[in-house]
Design a protein around this motif. Structure first.
Motif, PDB file in Angstrom:
ATOM      1  N   ASP A   1       7.727  11.173   3.172  1.00 66.28           N
ATOM      2  CA  ASP A   1       8.868  12.079   3.406  1.00 66.28           C
ATOM      3  C   ASP A   1       8.777  12.748   4.776  1.00 66.28           C
ATOM      4  OD1 ASP A   1       9.994  11.475   0.951  1.00 66.28           O
ATOM      5  OD2 ASP A   1       9.014  13.146  -0.057  1.00 66.28           O
ATOM      6  N   LEU A   2       7.567  13.120   5.187  1.00 69.13           N
ATOM      7  CA  LEU A   2       7.398  13.753   6.503  1.00 69.13           C
ATOM      8  C   LEU A   2       7.728  12.787   7.637  1.00 69.13           C
ATOM      9  CD1 LEU A   2       4.113  15.764   5.933  1.00 69.13           C
ATOM     10  CD2 LEU A   2       6.436  16.663   6.113  1.00 69.13           C
TER      11      LEU A   2
ATOM     12  N   VAL B   1      -9.140   3.605   7.890  1.00 70.09           N
ATOM     13  CA  VAL B   1      -9.528   2.409   7.142  1.00 70.09           C
ATOM     14  C   VAL B   1      -9.305   2.577   5.635  1.00 70.09           C
ATOM     15  CG1 VAL B   1     -11.456   0.886   6.597  1.00 70.09           C
ATOM     16  CG2 VAL B   1     -11.152   1.701   8.918  1.00 70.09           C
ATOM     17  N   GLY B   2      -9.599   3.732   5.077  1.00 68.94           N
ATOM     18  CA  GLY B   2      -9.453   3.928   3.635  1.00 68.94           C
ATOM     19  C   GLY B   2      -8.033   4.166   3.174  1.00 68.94           C
ATOM     20  N   GLY B   3      -7.126   4.425   4.085  1.00 73.01           N
ATOM     21  CA  GLY B   3      -5.755   4.761   3.716  1.00 73.01           C
ATOM     22  C   GLY B   3      -5.011   3.678   2.971  1.00 73.01           C
ATOM     23  N   LEU B   4      -5.299   2.433   3.272  1.00 68.87           N
ATOM     24  CA  LEU B   4      -4.587   1.340   2.623  1.00 68.87           C
ATOM     25  C   LEU B   4      -4.913   1.247   1.134  1.00 68.87           C
ATOM     26  CD1 LEU B   4      -4.908  -1.407   5.371  1.00 68.87           C
ATOM     27  CD2 LEU B   4      -2.956   0.076   4.880  1.00 68.87           C
ATOM     28  N   ASP B   5      -6.010   1.856   0.714  1.00 67.33           N
ATOM     29  CA  ASP B   5      -6.398   1.827  -0.696  1.00 67.33           C
ATOM     30  C   ASP B   5      -5.459   2.644  -1.575  1.00 67.33           C
ATOM     31  OD1 ASP B   5      -8.567   0.254  -0.005  1.00 67.33           O
ATOM     32  OD2 ASP B   5      -9.972   1.940   0.042  1.00 67.33           O
ATOM     33  N   TYR B   6      -4.802   3.632  -1.013  1.00 66.60           N
ATOM     34  CA  TYR B   6      -3.947   4.491  -1.836  1.00 66.60           C
ATOM     35  C   TYR B   6      -2.484   4.503  -1.401  1.00 66.60           C
ATOM     36  CZ  TYR B   6      -4.669   7.883   1.924  1.00 66.60           C
ATOM     37  OH  TYR B   6      -4.731   8.489   3.151  1.00 66.60           O
ATOM     38  N   MET B   7      -2.158   3.840  -0.297  1.00 65.65           N
ATOM     39  CA  MET B   7      -0.775   3.842   0.188  1.00 65.65           C
ATOM     40  C   MET B   7       0.075   2.837  -0.580  1.00 65.65           C
ATOM     41  SD  MET B   7      -1.375   3.970   4.301  1.00 65.65           S
ATOM     42  CE  MET B   7       0.354   3.705   4.645  1.00 65.65           C
ATOM     43  N   ASP B   8       1.325   3.188  -0.816  1.00 66.16           N
ATOM     44  CA  ASP B   8       2.285   2.249  -1.393  1.00 66.16           C
ATOM     45  C   ASP B   8       3.012   1.590  -0.224  1.00 66.16           C
ATOM     46  OD1 ASP B   8       4.303   0.864  -2.657  1.00 66.16           O
ATOM     47  OD2 ASP B   8       4.815   2.505  -4.020  1.00 66.16           O
ATOM     48  N   LEU B   9       2.465   0.467   0.247  1.00 59.97           N
ATOM     49  CA  LEU B   9       2.993  -0.193   1.446  1.00 59.97           C
ATOM     50  C   LEU B   9       4.457  -0.581   1.299  1.00 59.97           C
ATOM     51  CD1 LEU B   9      -0.031  -2.465   2.443  1.00 59.97           C
ATOM     52  CD2 LEU B   9       0.549  -0.189   3.262  1.00 59.97           C
ATOM     53  N   ASP B  10       4.869  -0.938   0.098  1.00 59.85           N
ATOM     54  CA  ASP B  10       6.269  -1.333  -0.116  1.00 59.85           C
ATOM     55  C   ASP B  10       7.241  -0.220   0.255  1.00 59.85           C
ATOM     56  OD1 ASP B  10       5.631  -3.902  -0.929  1.00 59.85           O
ATOM     57  OD2 ASP B  10       5.566  -3.350  -3.055  1.00 59.85           O
ATOM     58  N   LYS B  11       6.879   1.022  -0.033  1.00 62.14           N
ATOM     59  CA  LYS B  11       7.760   2.155   0.312  1.00 62.14           C
ATOM     60  C   LYS B  11       7.916   2.282   1.820  1.00 62.14           C
ATOM     61  CE  LYS B  11       7.082   4.992  -3.780  1.00 62.14           C
ATOM     62  NZ  LYS B  11       6.622   6.300  -4.285  1.00 62.14           N
ATOM     63  N   PHE B  12       6.830   2.062   2.552  1.00 65.84           N
ATOM     64  CA  PHE B  12       6.903   2.124   4.012  1.00 65.84           C
ATOM     65  C   PHE B  12       7.761   0.979   4.548  1.00 65.84           C
ATOM     66  CE2 PHE B  12       3.391   4.856   3.130  1.00 65.84           C
ATOM     67  CZ  PHE B  12       3.304   5.727   4.193  1.00 65.84           C
TER      68      PHE B  12
ATOM     69  N   ASP C   1      11.452   0.629   6.759  1.00 70.40           N
ATOM     70  CA  ASP C   1      11.308   0.056   8.099  1.00 70.40           C
ATOM     71  C   ASP C   1      10.303   0.837   8.961  1.00 70.40           C
ATOM     72  OD1 ASP C   1      11.912  -1.946   9.935  1.00 70.40           O
ATOM     73  OD2 ASP C   1      13.451  -0.727  10.905  1.00 70.40           O
ATOM     74  N   ILE C   2       9.175   1.213   8.345  1.00 71.23           N
ATOM     75  CA  ILE C   2       8.131   1.950   9.051  1.00 71.23           C
ATOM     76  C   ILE C   2       6.954   1.017   9.295  1.00 71.23           C
ATOM     77  CG2 ILE C   2       6.478   3.849   8.912  1.00 71.23           C
ATOM     78  CD1 ILE C   2       8.606   5.332   7.237  1.00 71.23           C
ATOM     79  N   LYS C   3       6.556   0.886  10.561  1.00 71.50           N
ATOM     80  CA  LYS C   3       5.394   0.068  10.920  1.00 71.50           C
ATOM     81  C   LYS C   3       4.122   0.811  10.535  1.00 71.50           C
ATOM     82  CE  LYS C   3       7.576  -2.015  14.929  1.00 71.50           C
ATOM     83  NZ  LYS C   3       7.526  -2.122  16.390  1.00 71.50           N
ATOM     84  N   ILE C   4       3.144   0.071  10.030  1.00 71.24           N
ATOM     85  CA  ILE C   4       1.871   0.673   9.633  1.00 71.24           C
ATOM     86  C   ILE C   4       0.771   0.126  10.532  1.00 71.24           C
ATOM     87  CG2 ILE C   4       0.194   0.972   7.773  1.00 71.24           C
ATOM     88  CD1 ILE C   4       2.567   0.396   5.851  1.00 71.24           C
TER      89      ILE C   4
END
Length: 85
Positions: free
Chosen positions: A2-3, A16-27, A31-34
């Motif tokens: 949301d931010l 590095v650890g962020g991908l373990d808890y992120m919902d990549l589909d929402k990003f 249309d947000i690049k990760i």
């Protein structure tokens, strides 16, 4: 998420650890690049030098021990990898 959407930015940097808890589909749906930041610890002066360099501490350790070099240290010891477009 949301931010990021409220700010109008279209990219996000995670550790590095962020991908373990992120919902990549929402990003991706928004249309947000990760990008993932890969950090390589180079020894810096710590107040307990007799113990040797202790890595994986908070950035607070770097700031309290070496505020004058903190920005350059962070920028020169890592790399970004595009994970998703």
């Amino acid at each position: 998420l949301d931010l990021i959407l409220a700010s109008g930015y279209k990219s996000y940097i995670t550790g590095v650890g962020g991908l373990d808890y992120m919902d990549l589909d929402k990003f991706l749906k928004n249309d947000i690049k990760i990008y993932q930041y890969h950090f390589e610890y180079a020894p810096y002066r710590q107040i307990w030098e007799k113990r040797g360099f202790v890595k994986n501490l908070s950035v607070i350790d770097l700031l309290f021990n070496n505020l004058d070099i903190a920005k350059d240290y962070i920028l020169s010891n890592g790399s970004l990898e595009l994970i998703a477009r």
